[in-house]
Design an enzyme around this catalytic site. Sequence first.
Site, PDB file in Angstrom:
ATOM      1  CG  ASP A  10      -1.867   1.200   1.256  1.00 34.45           C
ATOM      2  OD1 ASP A  10      -2.454   1.517   0.206  1.00 34.45           O
ATOM      3  OD2 ASP A  10      -2.012   1.857   2.310  1.00 34.45           O
ATOM      4  CB  SER A  11       0.212   4.800  -0.635  1.00 39.48           C
ATOM      5  OG  SER A  11      -0.946   4.919   0.165  1.00 39.48           O
ATOM      6  CE1 TYR A  42       2.779   5.840  -3.330  1.00 38.88           C
ATOM      7  CE2 TYR A  42       1.725   4.172  -4.681  1.00 38.88           C
ATOM      8  CZ  TYR A  42       2.826   4.628  -4.000  1.00 38.88           C
ATOM      9  OH  TYR A  42       3.973   3.879  -3.989  1.00 38.88           O
ATOM     10  N   GLY A  43      -2.968   9.341  -3.604  1.00 35.78           N
ATOM     11  CA  GLY A  43      -4.322   9.592  -4.091  1.00 35.78           C
ATOM     12  C   GLY A  43      -4.551  10.773  -5.008  1.00 35.78           C
ATOM     13  CB  CYS A  73      -3.213   0.663  -2.612  1.00 34.63           C
ATOM     14  SG  CYS A  73      -3.258   2.390  -3.110  1.00 34.63           S
ATOM     15  CG  ASN A  74      -9.562   0.910  -2.958  1.00 34.55           C
ATOM     16  OD1 ASN A  74     -10.588   0.319  -3.249  1.00 34.55           O
ATOM     17  ND2 ASN A  74      -9.059   0.862  -1.744  1.00 34.55           N
ATOM     18  CB  THR A  75      -4.883   5.018  -5.282  1.00 36.47           C
ATOM     19  OG1 THR A  75      -5.797   5.527  -4.306  1.00 36.47           O
ATOM     20  CG2 THR A  75      -4.446   6.129  -6.196  1.00 36.47           C
ATOM     21  CD  GLU A 152       0.251   6.784   5.753  1.00 29.39           C
ATOM     22  OE1 GLU A 152       1.445   6.652   6.043  1.00 29.39           O
ATOM     23  OE2 GLU A 152      -0.482   5.838   5.436  1.00 29.39           O
ATOM     24  CB  CYS A 184      -9.403   5.089   0.194  1.00 28.55           C
ATOM     25  SG  CYS A 184      -7.774   5.473   0.884  1.00 28.55           S
ATOM     26  CG  HIS A 186      -5.032   5.341   4.170  1.00 26.67           C
ATOM     27  ND1 HIS A 186      -4.494   4.732   3.069  1.00 26.67           N
ATOM     28  CD2 HIS A 186      -3.980   5.841   4.876  1.00 26.67           C
ATOM     29  CE1 HIS A 186      -3.168   4.864   3.100  1.00 26.67           C
ATOM     30  NE2 HIS A 186      -2.832   5.521   4.185  1.00 26.67           N
TER      31      HIS A 186
HETATM   32  N1  DGL Z   1      -4.768   3.536   0.613  1.00 28.17           N
HETATM   33  C1  DGL Z   1      -4.841   3.932  -0.719  1.00 28.17           C
HETATM   34  C2  DGL Z   1      -6.117   3.511  -1.399  1.00 28.17           C
HETATM   35  O1  DGL Z   1      -6.673   2.488  -1.044  1.00 28.17           O
HETATM   36  C3  DGL Z   1      -4.376   5.310  -1.123  1.00 28.17           C
HETATM   37  C4  DGL Z   1      -4.182   6.357  -0.111  1.00 28.17           C
HETATM   38  C5  DGL Z   1      -3.245   7.430  -0.638  1.00 28.17           C
HETATM   39  O2  DGL Z   1      -2.046   7.166  -0.631  1.00 28.17           O
HETATM   40  O3  DGL Z   1      -3.723   8.469  -1.071  1.00 28.17           O
HETATM   41  O4  DGL Z   1      -6.562   4.132  -2.304  1.00 28.17           O
END
Ligand code: DGL
Length: 268
Positions: A10-11, A42-43, A73-75, A152, A184, A186
């Site tokens: 994940d990020s 990453y988003g 991580c969805n992104t 985070e 996401c 998170h």
């Molecule tokens: N946890 C990540 C997701 O599922 C991305 C969060 C991020 O880094 O912006 O999309």
Amino acid sequence: MNNQPIGILDSGVGGLSIWKEIVKELPYESTIYLADSINCPYGDRTEAEIYILAKRLVKFIIQNKAKLIVIACNTITVACIDKLREEFKGIPIVGTVPPIKTAARYSNNKKIGILSTLTTSQSIYQKRLIDTFAKNCEVVNISASEVVPFVERGEVEGKEVKELTEMLLREFLAKDVDAIALGCSHFPFLREEIEKIVGSKVKILDSGNAIARQARRVLTNNNSLSLSKNTLHEFYTTGNAEEFVKVSKKLVGDKFRRLIKEVQAVSL
Ligand code: DGL
């Protein structure tokens, strides 16, 4: 092969919401968790940027001899899972997407909310999921990238994150959605805050358990499930290891805390 770990990336700390489900669903499996904390979030990045970052993470997991990669991580998934599968053909890759299908099924009034990062909310991939699984629903698509840095830091409660979340979720309340897909990894850590805002009648769904079950299916099909319970859980971050230990232990709760023994800092 059977004793090799599952690699989870994940990020940042968000993917631990999926790691927990994997440990629950597959208690015989070892895991290697990699967080790209230094480049998190990453988003709001472009898909091209995310692909470059994600390739480094996948390479690290492969070097560490995982038998399966779970992109928690969805992104990353929506930005480039097809390209990653194309580039790394030798290892199965399971991705994580917003649980839109489940939200549409749970919604009584056919009004669903999706909460994801900016990149995910604007992606063709998410649009396709909506067109396929939520055609009969009114969809409120909200980007909440801003809350990722709070998670985070382990700030999942308190005035600041509460006010920000309240502001972001306003449209869900105005449109009266009765099911919310957390898109996401998170965001499950903010579940309590979200629940306080939208009320207990709104169903809040995340994809953690579905991903864990998908991981089990892939390992079963490949005959690579672990055969004995001799588990090891390793954690790596591209950021500050001490900070990662502190935050992750706070987020995962009592049952899982003891599994996070040591976190190592890596540069990729
Ligand atoms: N946890 C990540 C997701 O599922 C991305 C969060 C991020 O880094 O912006 O999309």
